[in-house]
Design a protein around this motif. Structure first.
Motif, PDB file in Angstrom:
ATOM      1  N   ARG A  12       0.867  -1.179   0.000  1.00  0.00           N
ATOM      2  CA  ARG A  12       0.000   0.000   0.000  1.00  0.00           C
ATOM      3  C   ARG A  12       0.905   1.231   0.000  1.00  0.00           C
ATOM      4  O   ARG A  12       1.582   1.524   0.993  1.00  0.00           O
ATOM      5  N   LEU A  13       0.918   1.930  -1.123  1.00  0.00           N
ATOM      6  CA  LEU A  13       1.824   3.063  -1.303  1.00  0.00           C
ATOM      7  C   LEU A  13       1.038   4.321  -1.667  1.00  0.00           C
ATOM      8  O   LEU A  13      -0.034   4.237  -2.274  1.00  0.00           O
ATOM      9  N   PRO A  14       1.580   5.508  -1.350  1.00  0.00           N
ATOM     10  CA  PRO A  14       0.912   6.758  -1.716  1.00  0.00           C
ATOM     11  C   PRO A  14       1.180   7.180  -3.156  1.00  0.00           C
ATOM     12  O   PRO A  14       0.708   8.220  -3.594  1.00  0.00           O
ATOM     13  N   GLY A  15       1.930   6.391  -3.895  1.00  0.00           N
ATOM     14  CA  GLY A  15       2.307   6.705  -5.271  1.00  0.00           C
ATOM     15  C   GLY A  15       3.636   6.039  -5.572  1.00  0.00           C
ATOM     16  O   GLY A  15       4.280   5.474  -4.684  1.00  0.00           O
ATOM     17  N   MET A  16       4.056   6.085  -6.824  1.00  0.00           N
ATOM     18  CA  MET A  16       5.307   5.433  -7.191  1.00  0.00           C
ATOM     19  C   MET A  16       6.524   6.160  -6.643  1.00  0.00           C
ATOM     20  O   MET A  16       7.563   5.553  -6.386  1.00  0.00           O
ATOM     21  N   ARG A  17       6.415   7.476  -6.441  1.00  0.00           N
ATOM     22  CA  ARG A  17       7.598   8.271  -6.101  1.00  0.00           C
ATOM     23  C   ARG A  17       7.622   8.763  -4.660  1.00  0.00           C
ATOM     24  O   ARG A  17       8.563   9.401  -4.234  1.00  0.00           O
ATOM     25  N   ARG A  18       6.574   8.467  -3.879  1.00  0.00           N
ATOM     26  CA  ARG A  18       6.517   8.936  -2.499  1.00  0.00           C
ATOM     27  C   ARG A  18       6.631   7.771  -1.523  1.00  0.00           C
ATOM     28  O   ARG A  18       6.140   6.678  -1.786  1.00  0.00           O
ATOM     29  N   LEU A  19       7.261   8.022  -0.389  1.00  0.00           N
ATOM     30  CA  LEU A  19       7.429   6.986   0.626  1.00  0.00           C
ATOM     31  C   LEU A  19       6.232   6.992   1.574  1.00  0.00           C
ATOM     32  O   LEU A  19       5.727   8.053   1.952  1.00  0.00           O
ATOM     33  N   PRO A  20       5.782   5.814   1.999  1.00  0.00           N
ATOM     34  CA  PRO A  20       4.638   5.747   2.910  1.00  0.00           C
ATOM     35  C   PRO A  20       5.049   6.063   4.343  1.00  0.00           C
ATOM     36  O   PRO A  20       6.186   5.821   4.747  1.00  0.00           O
ATOM     37  N   ALA A  21       4.093   6.580   5.103  1.00  0.00           N
ATOM     38  CA  ALA A  21       4.323   6.836   6.527  1.00  0.00           C
ATOM     39  C   ALA A  21       3.756   5.686   7.363  1.00  0.00           C
ATOM     40  O   ALA A  21       3.541   5.841   8.557  1.00  0.00           O
ATOM     41  N   TRP A  22       3.496   4.555   6.737  1.00  0.00           N
ATOM     42  CA  TRP A  22       2.905   3.396   7.392  1.00  0.00           C
ATOM     43  C   TRP A  22       3.620   2.140   6.909  1.00  0.00           C
ATOM     44  O   TRP A  22       4.451   2.172   5.997  1.00  0.00           O
ATOM     45  N   ASP A  23       3.297   1.008   7.510  1.00  0.00           N
ATOM     46  CA  ASP A  23       3.818  -0.273   7.053  1.00  0.00           C
ATOM     47  C   ASP A  23       3.223  -0.562   5.677  1.00  0.00           C
ATOM     48  O   ASP A  23       2.012  -0.755   5.553  1.00  0.00           O
TER      49      ASP A  23
END
Length: 294
Positions: A12-23
């Motif tokens: 589960r990612l916020p997009g291809m280029r952004r790092l998630p703030a969750w597992d």
């Protein structure tokens, strides 16, 4: 009739280029709910675990999806499920990143997972493939890929990049791809089986929109405009088109109560409409490769 069910194990990612703030692997916690809901009725699934440059970039390791949930994967494998490989054609570089039709990291991503289990089955992200990718999978010892969407032409926009997923010349039956054309059987053939995803009947509105979209993009072929794909976690209005072997897929993130209920109803629909034998992707390949002639 053989039936193969695969799961694209994506984070589960916020997009291809952004790092998630969750597992990023938190949606994998939904898999035990599917096991509990279906119990002994849950067929063997081919779990295609994501290992690619995006996973390396986000988590620091190609094989994090396996390592962080190793006990679960071990339990599923012991129950007769298969573990395979899923990857997206996206590369992170020192100065730029983006869609990459021939990623140099492919052997490293494969090796990271292959340390844990033998990889025989794959599905690609966005259902994208090409001739070079098919050659590389065969060289890595992959026995079966089931990314093909026969007749489909799909234009994706991923973080601003346009990606054409082209299977419009691919047959609607299993085949060994030509070394020179991933969409066609032929000689010399690669030592890998391409298994198409099952097709459902598209409605008239969908067919008209697809035809217009192709015309606007300079593609005049109408092959496949009457076919649509549906995941195991979507409510099917009817059974898929009959074939000697049917392949389906879904994502763990879709295993909500509604998604699990749809999964169970779709299994019942398959049993009512056909006489299915549920097998892993590799089991299907072992039976079909002796009979499929390129």
């Amino acid at each position: 009739m053989l039936v193969v069910i695969g799961a694209d194990v994506d984070p589960r990612l916020p997009g291809m280029r952004r790092l998630p703030a969750w597992d990023p692997w938190d949606t994998l916690e939904r898999i035990p709910a599917l096991e509990s809901a279906l119990g002994a009725d849950l067929p063997a699934i081919t779990w295609l675990i994501r290992s690619d440059d995006t996973i390396r970039h986000v988590t620091g390791a190609f094989d994090s999806a396996y390592v962080t949930r190793q006990d679960m994967w071990t339990r599923l494998h012991a129950r007769g499920h298969e573990l395979g490989w899923h990857f997206h054609h996206w590369t992170f570089g020192a100065n730029a990143d983006g869609f990459d039709p021939d990623p140099s990291w492919l052997p490293d991503a494969h090796a990271a997972l292959a340390r844990h289990f033998a990889i025989r089955a794959t599905r690609t992200g966005w259902d994208y493939s090409n001739t070079l990718t098919m050659r590389r999978l065969a060289a890595l010892g992959v026995t079966i890929d089931f990314s093909s969407l026969p007749g489909h032409l799909v234009w994706w926009t991923i973080d601003g990049e346009r990606i054409l997923v082209d299977w419009h010349r691919a047959p609607g039956h299993p085949y060994r791809p030509s070394r020179d054309d991933y969409q066609r059987p032929g000689r010399p053939a690669l030592d890998i089986l391409e298994l198409p995803i099952a097709s459902f009947r598209a409605g008239a509105t969908t067919m008209a929109k697809r035809s217009l979209w192709r015309f606007l993009h300079g593609k005049l072929s109408l092959a496949g405009v009457s076919a649509r794909t549906m995941m195991m976690t979507q409510p099917w209005p009817e059974a898929p088109r009959r074939a000697d072997v049917l392949a389906f897929h879904f994502h763990p993130e879709e295993l909500t109560p509604g998604g699990i209920a749809a999964f169970a109803r779709n299994l019942a629909l398959l049993k009512d409409a056909f006489d299915p034998e549920f097998v892993t992707a590799t089991e299907a390949a072992s039976r079909l490769l002796t009979t499929v002639v390129p």
